[in-house]
Design a protein around this motif. Sequence first.
Motif, PDB file in Angstrom:
ATOM      1  N   ARG A  70      -6.862  65.449  14.072  1.00  0.00           N
ATOM      2  CA  ARG A  70      -7.190  64.902  15.383  1.00  0.00           C
ATOM      3  C   ARG A  70      -6.134  63.884  15.798  1.00  0.00           C
ATOM      4  O   ARG A  70      -5.721  63.848  16.933  1.00  0.00           O
ATOM      5  CB  ARG A  70      -8.574  64.271  15.350  1.00  0.00           C
ATOM      6  N   TRP A  71      -5.684  63.058  14.871  1.00  0.00           N
ATOM      7  CA  TRP A  71      -4.627  62.094  15.163  1.00  0.00           C
ATOM      8  C   TRP A  71      -3.335  62.807  15.529  1.00  0.00           C
ATOM      9  O   TRP A  71      -2.636  62.403  16.444  1.00  0.00           O
ATOM     10  CB  TRP A  71      -4.389  61.185  13.973  1.00  0.00           C
ATOM     11  N   ILE A  72      -3.007  63.855  14.789  1.00  0.00           N
ATOM     12  CA  ILE A  72      -1.789  64.615  15.075  1.00  0.00           C
ATOM     13  C   ILE A  72      -1.891  65.251  16.456  1.00  0.00           C
ATOM     14  O   ILE A  72      -0.939  65.200  17.240  1.00  0.00           O
ATOM     15  CB  ILE A  72      -1.528  65.677  13.986  1.00  0.00           C
ATOM     16  N   GLU A  73      -3.037  65.855  16.764  1.00  0.00           N
ATOM     17  CA  GLU A  73      -3.209  66.489  18.073  1.00  0.00           C
ATOM     18  C   GLU A  73      -3.101  65.466  19.197  1.00  0.00           C
ATOM     19  O   GLU A  73      -2.433  65.711  20.199  1.00  0.00           O
ATOM     20  CB  GLU A  73      -4.555  67.208  18.140  1.00  0.00           C
ATOM     21  N   ARG A  74      -3.733  64.331  19.033  1.00  0.00           N
ATOM     22  CA  ARG A  74      -3.639  63.286  20.064  1.00  0.00           C
ATOM     23  C   ARG A  74      -2.221  62.745  20.156  1.00  0.00           C
ATOM     24  O   ARG A  74      -1.715  62.488  21.246  1.00  0.00           O
ATOM     25  CB  ARG A  74      -4.616  62.165  19.775  1.00  0.00           C
ATOM     26  N   GLY A  75      -1.580  62.564  19.011  1.00  0.00           N
ATOM     27  CA  GLY A  75      -0.201  62.100  19.008  1.00  0.00           C
ATOM     28  C   GLY A  75       0.730  63.074  19.704  1.00  0.00           C
ATOM     29  O   GLY A  75       1.612  62.676  20.475  1.00  0.00           O
ATOM     30  N   LEU A  76       0.521  64.368  19.459  1.00  0.00           N
ATOM     31  CA  LEU A  76       1.330  65.384  20.142  1.00  0.00           C
ATOM     32  C   LEU A  76       1.091  65.368  21.643  1.00  0.00           C
ATOM     33  O   LEU A  76       2.026  65.512  22.430  1.00  0.00           O
ATOM     34  CB  LEU A  76       1.021  66.781  19.599  1.00  0.00           C
ATOM     35  N   ALA A 116       2.862  62.309  22.935  1.00  0.00           N
ATOM     36  CA  ALA A 116       4.314  62.521  22.837  1.00  0.00           C
ATOM     37  C   ALA A 116       4.779  63.473  23.931  1.00  0.00           C
ATOM     38  O   ALA A 116       5.832  63.263  24.549  1.00  0.00           O
ATOM     39  CB  ALA A 116       4.678  63.063  21.459  1.00  0.00           C
ATOM     40  N   THR A 117       4.009  64.509  24.182  1.00  0.00           N
ATOM     41  CA  THR A 117       4.355  65.472  25.233  1.00  0.00           C
ATOM     42  C   THR A 117       4.367  64.783  26.591  1.00  0.00           C
ATOM     43  O   THR A 117       5.300  64.969  27.377  1.00  0.00           O
ATOM     44  CB  THR A 117       3.361  66.644  25.229  1.00  0.00           C
ATOM     45  N   ILE A 118       3.346  63.979  26.856  1.00  0.00           N
ATOM     46  CA  ILE A 118       3.275  63.263  28.128  1.00  0.00           C
ATOM     47  C   ILE A 118       4.453  62.303  28.278  1.00  0.00           C
ATOM     48  O   ILE A 118       5.017  62.161  29.356  1.00  0.00           O
ATOM     49  CB  ILE A 118       1.923  62.523  28.250  1.00  0.00           C
ATOM     50  N   ARG A 137      -4.009  82.313  21.573  1.00  0.00           N
ATOM     51  CA  ARG A 137      -4.573  83.469  20.876  1.00  0.00           C
ATOM     52  C   ARG A 137      -3.955  83.640  19.493  1.00  0.00           C
ATOM     53  O   ARG A 137      -4.631  83.990  18.538  1.00  0.00           O
ATOM     54  CB  ARG A 137      -4.373  84.736  21.708  1.00  0.00           C
ATOM     55  N   LEU A 138      -2.667  83.358  19.379  1.00  0.00           N
ATOM     56  CA  LEU A 138      -1.981  83.542  18.107  1.00  0.00           C
ATOM     57  C   LEU A 138      -2.179  82.386  17.136  1.00  0.00           C
ATOM     58  O   LEU A 138      -2.206  82.601  15.926  1.00  0.00           O
ATOM     59  CB  LEU A 138      -0.479  83.748  18.340  1.00  0.00           C
ATOM     60  N   GLY A 139      -2.316  81.148  17.672  1.00  0.00           N
ATOM     61  CA  GLY A 139      -2.347  80.014  16.758  1.00  0.00           C
ATOM     62  C   GLY A 139      -3.400  78.966  17.008  1.00  0.00           C
ATOM     63  O   GLY A 139      -3.484  78.001  16.261  1.00  0.00           O
ATOM     64  N   GLY A 140      -4.177  79.094  18.069  1.00  0.00           N
ATOM     65  CA  GLY A 140      -5.224  78.122  18.338  1.00  0.00           C
ATOM     66  C   GLY A 140      -4.734  76.906  19.101  1.00  0.00           C
ATOM     67  O   GLY A 140      -3.599  76.840  19.556  1.00  0.00           O
ATOM     68  N   ARG A 141      -5.637  75.926  19.213  1.00  0.00           N
ATOM     69  CA  ARG A 141      -5.338  74.723  19.997  1.00  0.00           C
ATOM     70  C   ARG A 141      -4.169  73.919  19.453  1.00  0.00           C
ATOM     71  O   ARG A 141      -3.367  73.382  20.203  1.00  0.00           O
ATOM     72  CB  ARG A 141      -6.571  73.821  20.051  1.00  0.00           C
ATOM     73  N   ALA A 142      -4.097  73.814  18.153  1.00  0.00           N
ATOM     74  CA  ALA A 142      -3.001  73.036  17.564  1.00  0.00           C
ATOM     75  C   ALA A 142      -1.657  73.677  17.896  1.00  0.00           C
ATOM     76  O   ALA A 142      -0.688  72.978  18.209  1.00  0.00           O
ATOM     77  CB  ALA A 142      -3.178  72.916  16.056  1.00  0.00           C
ATOM     78  N   ALA A 143      -1.594  74.983  17.867  1.00  0.00           N
ATOM     79  CA  ALA A 143      -0.343  75.685  18.201  1.00  0.00           C
ATOM     80  C   ALA A 143       0.033  75.450  19.658  1.00  0.00           C
ATOM     81  O   ALA A 143       1.214  75.323  19.988  1.00  0.00           O
ATOM     82  CB  ALA A 143      -0.481  77.179  17.924  1.00  0.00           C
ATOM     83  N   VAL A 144      -0.969  75.391  20.532  1.00  0.00           N
ATOM     84  CA  VAL A 144      -0.699  75.131  21.949  1.00  0.00           C
ATOM     85  C   VAL A 144      -0.076  73.756  22.112  1.00  0.00           C
ATOM     86  O   VAL A 144       0.908  73.601  22.837  1.00  0.00           O
ATOM     87  CB  VAL A 144      -1.987  75.251  22.796  1.00  0.00           C
ATOM     88  N   ARG A 145      -0.620  72.762  21.428  1.00  0.00           N
ATOM     89  CA  ARG A 145      -0.038  71.425  21.545  1.00  0.00           C
ATOM     90  C   ARG A 145       1.403  71.380  21.019  1.00  0.00           C
ATOM     91  O   ARG A 145       2.261  70.748  21.616  1.00  0.00           O
ATOM     92  CB  ARG A 145      -0.913  70.411  20.835  1.00  0.00           C
ATOM     93  N   TRP A 146       1.654  72.052  19.907  1.00  0.00           N
ATOM     94  CA  TRP A 146       3.025  72.124  19.385  1.00  0.00           C
ATOM     95  C   TRP A 146       3.930  72.862  20.360  1.00  0.00           C
ATOM     96  O   TRP A 146       5.079  72.479  20.568  1.00  0.00           O
ATOM     97  CB  TRP A 146       3.053  72.787  18.007  1.00  0.00           C
ATOM     98  N   PHE A 147       3.423  73.920  20.958  1.00  0.00           N
ATOM     99  CA  PHE A 147       4.195  74.694  21.936  1.00  0.00           C
ATOM    100  C   PHE A 147       4.552  73.834  23.141  1.00  0.00           C
ATOM    101  O   PHE A 147       5.689  73.822  23.596  1.00  0.00           O
ATOM    102  CB  PHE A 147       3.387  75.927  22.353  1.00  0.00           C
ATOM    103  N   TRP A 148       3.578  73.102  23.676  1.00  0.00           N
ATOM    104  CA  TRP A 148       3.822  72.228  24.830  1.00  0.00           C
ATOM    105  C   TRP A 148       4.860  71.163  24.508  1.00  0.00           C
ATOM    106  O   TRP A 148       5.606  70.743  25.376  1.00  0.00           O
ATOM    107  CB  TRP A 148       2.542  71.550  25.274  1.00  0.00           C
TER     108      TRP A 148
END
Length: 176
Positions: free
Chosen positions: A40-46, A49-51, A137-148
């Motif tokens: 959750r921390w990583i997802e929020r941090g990403l 960071a993206t913003i 679809r390929l990697g889930g929510r975490a993959a979307v955040r990394w992609f963004w």
Amino acid sequence: MLGQGRRSVCEPGHTTRDEDGWVAFRAGGAAIGDGAMPERWIERGLLWATIAVWPSLVLLYAQLPPSIDQWQLDYTGWLVDLGQAPYVDIRDGNWPMSHWLHALSVALWGTDEYGWRRTDVLLLVAAVGAGTPLVARLGGRAAVRWFWFLHPLLYLTTGSWFAGQRDVIAGHFGLA
């Protein structure tokens, strides 16, 4: 171990050791190391960071001078914007969409040398938006955040001979 999904028993706000000797800290309800809190921390941090990174990248990218190809395609886009037809009035070997995209750029921004960069950023935003369902679809929510976070970072820092080139733009359309 804690990182493998086993929980440590401790009260919120306290530290304790599990049976393997690993120290755990329970903050509010989920133990660090039980798999929930760090992700959750990583997802929020990403997300943050993206913003923070996107506007900086866009401002820096917009300052890159166009490559020679982009100058030439801006010229053909300007001619298309004036009503001339590719391959009839304009002799050029590039794929037709590159003329039309650069004509769109000229229509939006005029003949400004950085107009294509602005249009390219808009196409990047559209590509990230259109590619999100596939990545999800390929990697889930975490993959979307990394992609963004990573796709714009990698794309906008590659320089004028990669970003904004017609074959890379075609890759964006393929991703969509």
